[in-house]
Structures are given as structure tokens and as C-alpha cells.
Design a protein around this motif. Structure first.
Motif, PDB file in Angstrom:
ATOM      1  N   PRO A  64       0.804  -1.235   0.000  1.00  0.00           N
ATOM      2  CA  PRO A  64       0.000   0.000   0.000  1.00  0.00           C
ATOM      3  C   PRO A  64       0.830   1.275   0.000  1.00  0.00           C
ATOM      4  CG  PRO A  64      -0.896  -1.595   1.555  1.00  0.00           C
ATOM      5  CD  PRO A  64       0.418  -2.132   1.107  1.00  0.00           C
ATOM      6  N   LEU A  65       2.099   1.174   0.412  1.00  0.00           N
ATOM      7  CA  LEU A  65       2.977   2.349   0.458  1.00  0.00           C
ATOM      8  C   LEU A  65       3.931   2.403  -0.725  1.00  0.00           C
ATOM      9  CD1 LEU A  65       3.941   2.157   4.250  1.00  0.00           C
ATOM     10  CD2 LEU A  65       2.116   3.503   3.208  1.00  0.00           C
ATOM     11  N   PHE A  66       3.641   1.620  -1.770  1.00  0.00           N
ATOM     12  CA  PHE A  66       4.571   1.510  -2.894  1.00  0.00           C
ATOM     13  C   PHE A  66       4.838   2.873  -3.553  1.00  0.00           C
ATOM     14  CE2 PHE A  66       5.604   0.756  -7.373  1.00  0.00           C
ATOM     15  CZ  PHE A  66       6.663  -0.124  -7.250  1.00  0.00           C
ATOM     16  N   GLY A  67       3.861   3.747  -3.580  1.00  0.00           N
ATOM     17  CA  GLY A  67       4.034   5.041  -4.231  1.00  0.00           C
ATOM     18  C   GLY A  67       5.099   5.914  -3.600  1.00  0.00           C
ATOM     19  N   GLY A  68       5.457   5.644  -2.351  1.00  0.00           N
ATOM     20  CA  GLY A  68       6.459   6.469  -1.688  1.00  0.00           C
ATOM     21  C   GLY A  68       7.806   5.807  -1.531  1.00  0.00           C
ATOM     22  N   ILE A  70      10.236   5.666  -3.485  1.00  0.00           N
ATOM     23  CA  ILE A  70      11.343   6.402  -4.071  1.00  0.00           C
ATOM     24  C   ILE A  70      12.012   7.306  -3.038  1.00  0.00           C
ATOM     25  CG2 ILE A  70       9.995   8.389  -4.863  1.00  0.00           C
ATOM     26  CD1 ILE A  70      12.716   6.545  -6.858  1.00  0.00           C
ATOM     27  N   PHE A  71      11.236   7.828  -2.076  1.00  0.00           N
ATOM     28  CA  PHE A  71      11.817   8.681  -1.025  1.00  0.00           C
ATOM     29  C   PHE A  71      12.688   7.865  -0.075  1.00  0.00           C
ATOM     30  CE2 PHE A  71       7.686  10.522  -2.265  1.00  0.00           C
ATOM     31  CZ  PHE A  71       8.127  11.734  -2.776  1.00  0.00           C
ATOM     32  N   VAL A  72      12.229   6.651   0.230  1.00  0.00           N
ATOM     33  CA  VAL A  72      13.045   5.751   1.053  1.00  0.00           C
ATOM     34  C   VAL A  72      14.305   5.348   0.301  1.00  0.00           C
ATOM     35  CG1 VAL A  72      13.064   3.551   2.286  1.00  0.00           C
ATOM     36  CG2 VAL A  72      10.977   4.924   2.217  1.00  0.00           C
ATOM     37  N   ALA A  73      14.172   5.125  -1.015  1.00  0.00           N
ATOM     38  CA  ALA A  73      15.319   4.708  -1.823  1.00  0.00           C
ATOM     39  C   ALA A  73      16.411   5.773  -1.832  1.00  0.00           C
ATOM     40  CB  ALA A  73      14.863   4.402  -3.245  1.00  0.00           C
ATOM     41  N   VAL A  74      16.029   7.051  -1.846  1.00  0.00           N
ATOM     42  CA  VAL A  74      17.027   8.119  -1.844  1.00  0.00           C
ATOM     43  C   VAL A  74      17.873   8.060  -0.564  1.00  0.00           C
ATOM     44  CG1 VAL A  74      17.333  10.620  -1.725  1.00  0.00           C
ATOM     45  CG2 VAL A  74      15.723   9.648  -3.356  1.00  0.00           C
ATOM     46  N   ASP A 191      15.033  -3.653 -14.294  1.00  0.00           N
ATOM     47  CA  ASP A 191      14.227  -2.455 -14.512  1.00  0.00           C
ATOM     48  C   ASP A 191      13.548  -2.045 -13.208  1.00  0.00           C
ATOM     49  OD1 ASP A 191      14.707  -2.173 -17.295  1.00  0.00           O
ATOM     50  OD2 ASP A 191      13.331  -3.833 -17.670  1.00  0.00           O
ATOM     51  N   VAL A 192      13.662  -0.776 -12.877  1.00  0.00           N
ATOM     52  CA  VAL A 192      13.005  -0.231 -11.698  1.00  0.00           C
ATOM     53  C   VAL A 192      11.599   0.212 -12.089  1.00  0.00           C
ATOM     54  CG1 VAL A 192      13.048   1.613  -9.991  1.00  0.00           C
ATOM     55  CG2 VAL A 192      15.181   0.503 -10.668  1.00  0.00           C
ATOM     56  N   THR A 193      10.606  -0.271 -11.355  1.00  0.00           N
ATOM     57  CA  THR A 193       9.214   0.090 -11.611  1.00  0.00           C
ATOM     58  C   THR A 193       8.904   1.420 -10.935  1.00  0.00           C
ATOM     59  OG1 THR A 193       8.620  -2.251 -11.691  1.00  0.00           O
ATOM     60  CG2 THR A 193       6.823  -0.668 -11.437  1.00  0.00           C
ATOM     61  N   ALA A 194       8.625   2.414 -11.725  1.00  0.00           N
ATOM     62  CA  ALA A 194       8.324   3.739 -11.170  1.00  0.00           C
ATOM     63  C   ALA A 194       6.916   3.744 -10.578  1.00  0.00           C
ATOM     64  CB  ALA A 194       8.436   4.803 -12.247  1.00  0.00           C
ATOM     65  N   PRO A 195       6.678   4.478  -9.489  1.00  0.00           N
ATOM     66  CA  PRO A 195       5.311   4.623  -8.966  1.00  0.00           C
ATOM     67  C   PRO A 195       4.394   5.251 -10.006  1.00  0.00           C
ATOM     68  CG  PRO A 195       6.941   5.469  -7.407  1.00  0.00           C
ATOM     69  CD  PRO A 195       7.674   5.202  -8.672  1.00  0.00           C
ATOM     70  N   ARG A 196       3.104   5.083  -9.824  1.00  0.00           N
ATOM     71  CA  ARG A 196       2.146   5.579 -10.802  1.00  0.00           C
ATOM     72  C   ARG A 196       2.272   7.094 -11.007  1.00  0.00           C
ATOM     73  NH1 ARG A 196      -2.198   3.093 -12.781  1.00  0.00           N
ATOM     74  NH2 ARG A 196      -1.990   1.468 -11.191  1.00  0.00           N
ATOM     75  N   TRP A 197       2.541   7.833  -9.906  1.00  0.00           N
ATOM     76  CA  TRP A 197       2.588   9.284 -10.032  1.00  0.00           C
ATOM     77  C   TRP A 197       3.849   9.764 -10.751  1.00  0.00           C
ATOM     78  CZ3 TRP A 197       6.603  11.942  -7.654  1.00  0.00           C
ATOM     79  CH2 TRP A 197       7.333  11.217  -6.691  1.00  0.00           C
ATOM     80  N   LEU A 198       4.822   8.844 -10.972  1.00  0.00           N
ATOM     81  CA  LEU A 198       6.041   9.212 -11.672  1.00  0.00           C
ATOM     82  C   LEU A 198       5.997   8.862 -13.156  1.00  0.00           C
ATOM     83  CD1 LEU A 198       9.140   8.462  -9.405  1.00  0.00           C
ATOM     84  CD2 LEU A 198       8.619  10.546 -10.655  1.00  0.00           C
ATOM     85  N   ARG A 199       4.859   8.396 -13.627  1.00  0.00           N
ATOM     86  CA  ARG A 199       4.754   8.013 -15.034  1.00  0.00           C
ATOM     87  C   ARG A 199       4.031   9.104 -15.817  1.00  0.00           C
ATOM     88  NH1 ARG A 199       2.292   2.009 -13.653  1.00  0.00           N
ATOM     89  NH2 ARG A 199       3.912   1.415 -12.156  1.00  0.00           N
ATOM     90  N   GLY A 200       4.244   9.061 -17.121  1.00  0.00           N
ATOM     91  CA  GLY A 200       3.543  10.006 -17.986  1.00  0.00           C
ATOM     92  C   GLY A 200       4.214  11.361 -18.020  1.00  0.00           C
ATOM     93  N   GLY A 201       3.413  12.373 -18.373  1.00  0.00           N
ATOM     94  CA  GLY A 201       3.955  13.714 -18.502  1.00  0.00           C
ATOM     95  C   GLY A 201       2.941  14.771 -18.116  1.00  0.00           C
ATOM     96  N   LEU A 202       3.430  15.989 -18.004  1.00  0.00           N
ATOM     97  CA  LEU A 202       2.605  17.139 -17.663  1.00  0.00           C
ATOM     98  C   LEU A 202       2.346  17.934 -18.930  1.00  0.00           C
ATOM     99  CD1 LEU A 202       1.296  18.847 -15.400  1.00  0.00           C
ATOM    100  CD2 LEU A 202       3.481  20.059 -15.201  1.00  0.00           C
TER     101      LEU A 202
END
Length: 384
Positions: A64-68, A70-74, A191-202
Motif C-alpha cells: 500500500p505504500l509503494f508510491g512512496g 522512491i523517497f526511502v530509496a534516496v 528495470d526499476v518500476t516507477a510509482p504511478r505518479w512518476l509516469r507520464g507527462g505534464l
């Protein structure tokens, strides 16, 4: 105007990757005078750490915390690469200060060792080894605080190593059972799976900004601000600058120069791990991922001025913009009626690899005029 903004953004994105990769090298090479050819492999360790962290966050308990993650990874990547850099400084670099050629050869050998290590050792066992090293380092501190074993250092060291070995073996065994993917050797790219909010573009009208590149630019800005504050506003930053300017006088004034050396090298190595997190968002992670950036990192540090943080920022931005303008063939879009001979030359360099060759050739020409870089600064190598 759209073409100009697109070139500036792409150049900023390319420059951000170079800058965050070169930031740690700017500290190690610029302030300490150590030519660390293993810096790229420290980035590679940070990238693999990101893969391991995201594998943990795929477990049912943390999913459930997969989206965050990347902050732990840093944070974890900074600690992993910083610890490896600290061990490198304590075991190899400490005996080679003031001998840049020897540091170049030694760190080149270390880079080969690290590459072969990740090719042959499964990620499960390397994760257990890192946990064991953390326990071994923290054991004496805990023993002194809790049980007052300061008078028996041999007992502290022995107990720390025993507990560390047990923790490492137990952690590796659990990881092999819980995450089978980490039980295999890591010779192939992952391959590192990016969280959903890190995909796509603005979307901004007809212009789309990739979100991963925006995040990398933001991470680079935070890293630059943090390094500037650390070097110019903190007590240890003051000590680092003092040792850089005059090591002998700093030692006479009671500054622990060996601790300053270890801290400087550890922070620079940790920043390489953070750069590895950024690189993992752009493509596959493999044993040779650091080699793609090491030459560019040295170019940024040397062109900006050895030991000058803002010089590295300006140099990385300039290299990024030039690489995008040349590699993407934007000169043809700006000047469509270009003469045929000149157009052939522009088309020849309109690839990423050839653009880098041309940019590095231009850097060499600039260094002929300003051999100390755009913003030279005195450092330990300039001591008399």
C-alpha cells in the motif's frame, strides 16, 4: 519561443542528471584532490539499491505504500554508497592523499572489483552483507551507550562481528525465500518500476514535460541546496573548508583531519548513490551504468572549476543545453536554409553520441584558454 523553451528544458534535464552525478565528485575531487574512478560504480550501487528497495515495497505488507518507495530509496542509496565510500577511504584512499596518480589507479581497480561483484553476487546476499556491515559499525556505539563496554574494545569488536554475521546470513536467507528475484545473480540489467505518479507527462498545451525528468530536476535542486548549506553553514562544513585550505594549521588547531577526510569522502560517495536513484528512473540498471556518466562528471567538475559548486552548476547546464541543441538537430529547425556543406556537418553530429564528442571537443578548447576552469578555486591540490 516553444523551440527555445523545449531546448532549455531538455538541456536542464540532461544537465541535472550530469550535475547530480558530478556533485559528489565535485566534493571528492574538488575538495580532496582524489581522482575517484570508482565514482560511477558508487552510482551503480545506488541504482541497484533503488531496485532492492522497490522489491521490498512490493511485499504484501508494504505494497500500500509503494508510491512512496522512491523517497526511502534516496535515503537508503545515500547510506549504502556512503558506507562503501567510507570503507574505501579507510582501507585505500587514506594512504594515498597527495598522490593523485596512485588514487586514479587504485580507484580504477576498485571500480573493476565492484562491477564484478554485482555480476557474480546475488542481490539477496549483497543486501545481507550491507546489513551485516551496518551492524558491525553500529555495534561498538551501542555497546558503549548501553552496557558501558568502553574498557573492553576487543569484546565490543568480537560481539559486533558475531552479531553482524548472524544478521547478514539470516537476512539473506529470508530475502531468498520472500523475494526470489533477488536470489539470482544481477549480471543482467534490471528495470526499476516507477510509482504511478512518476509516469507520464505534464501537458502544457502542445508541450509535454516528462514527470521523471521534472522529479530529477527537483531532486538535483534539493541536493545542490543541501550541499551548499552543509559546506557553508554547518560546523563540519567549516572544518572541511579549513582542512581544504590549510591541512597543517587545521591539525594544529585541533580539527580531527582524518575524521574530516572520512566524512568528506562519505558524503561525496553518498551523493553518488542519490545520482544512482535518478539514473534508475531513466532506464535499465546494469553493472556498466556508472561508466556512461563518469567522463561527463569529470568534464563538469573540471570545466566549472575544481572545488567550485556553482561552477559545476553552470558547466552542467551549459553541457546539457549544447548536447540537446546539437544532438537533436535543432540548428536545422532554426536555420532551415542552411548551406548544404554546413547542413551535412550538422546532420553528422545530430546524434547523442556524436553530440557528446563535439561538446567534449569544445570543452577541451575552452580549457586551453582557461586551464583552471571557468570559476577556479583554491583547494588542497593548490597548497604550497
Amino acid at each position: 519561443m516553444t523551440l527555445l523553451l523545449e531546448s532549455l528544458f531538455n538541456g536542464a534535464a540532461i544537465g541535472s542528471v550530469l550535475l547530480i552525478a558530478a556533485l559528489g565528485l565535485a566534493i571528492v575531487f574538488g575538495l580532496m584532490g582524489v581522482i575517484n574512478l570508482a565514482h560511477g560504480e558508487l552510482m551503480m550501487l545506488g541504482a541497484y539499491t533503488t531496485y532492492v528497495v522497490q522489491s521490498f515495497f512490493k511485499l504484501p505488507l508494504l505494497e500500500p505504500l509503494f508510491g512512496g518507495y522512491i523517497f526511502v530509496a534516496v535515503v537508503v542509496a545515500f547510506l549504502v554508497s556512503g558506507l562503501v565510500g567510507l570503507l574505501l577511504e579507510r582501507s585505500v584512499i587514506r594512504r594515498l592523499y597527495g598522490r593523485p596518480l596512485e588514487t586514479l589507479l587504485a580507484t580504477w581497480g576498485v571500480s573493476l572489483i565492484l562491477q564484478q561483484f554485482v555480476r557474480t553476487v546475488p542481490l539477496a546476499w549483497s543486501t545481507g552483507l550491507w546489513l551485516a556491515a551496518m551492524v558491525a559499525l553500529a555495534g561498538p556505539l551501542v555497546g558503549n551507550r548501553l552496557w558501558g563496554l568502553r574498557q573492553r574494545p576487543w569484546l565490543l569488536r568480537l560481539g559486533s562481528w558475531v552479531v553482524a554475521a548472524a544478521v547478514g546470513v539470516a537476512a539473506a536467507g529470508w530475502i531468498r525465500g520472500a523475494m526470489p528475484k533477488l536470489a539470482r545473480a544481477s549480471a543482467r540489467n534490471v528495470d526499476v518500476t516507477a510509482p504511478r505518479w512518476l509516469r507520464g507527462g505534464l501537458d502544457l498545451g502542445d508541450w509535454t514535460l516528462p514527470i521523471p525528468r521534472l522529479v530529477i530536476i527537483g531532486l538535483t535542486i534539493l541536493a545542490v541546496v543541501a550541499v551548499y548549506w552543509f559546506l557553508n553553514r554547518s560546523l563540519w562544513g567549516l572544518r572541511i573548508r579549513a582542512v581544504t585550505q590549510n591541512r597543517t594549521m587545521s591539525d594544529c588547531l585541533g580539527i580531527p583531519t582524518q575524521t574530516v577526510d572520512a566524512l568528506t569522502f562519505g558524503v561525496g560517495s553518498g551523493l553518488a548513490g542519490v545520482a544512482g536513484v535518478a539514473v534508475s528512473l531513466l532506464g535499465s540498471v546494469g553493472p556498466n551504468v556508472g561508466g556512461d556518466y563518469i567522463v561527463g562528471c569529470f568534464m563538469v567538475v573540471v570545466l566549472g572549476g575544481v572545488g567550485n559548486l556553482w561552477g559545476a552548476v553552470v558547466a552542467s547546464a551549459g553541457i546539457g543545453v549544447l548536447t540537446d541543441v546539437i544532438g537533436a538537430g535543432r540548428l536545422l529547425e532554426v536555420w532551415p536554409q542552411m548551406p548544404a556543406r554546413l547542413q551535412q556537418g550538422v546532420e553528422f553530429f545530430a546524434t547523442t553520441s556524436m553530440a557528446r564528442v563535439l561538446v567534449f571537443a569544445l570543452i577541451v578548447l575552452v580549457l586551453q584558454v582557461r586551464p583552471a576552469g571557468l570559476f577556479p578555486q583554491r583547494g588542497r591540490m593548490a597548497e604550497v
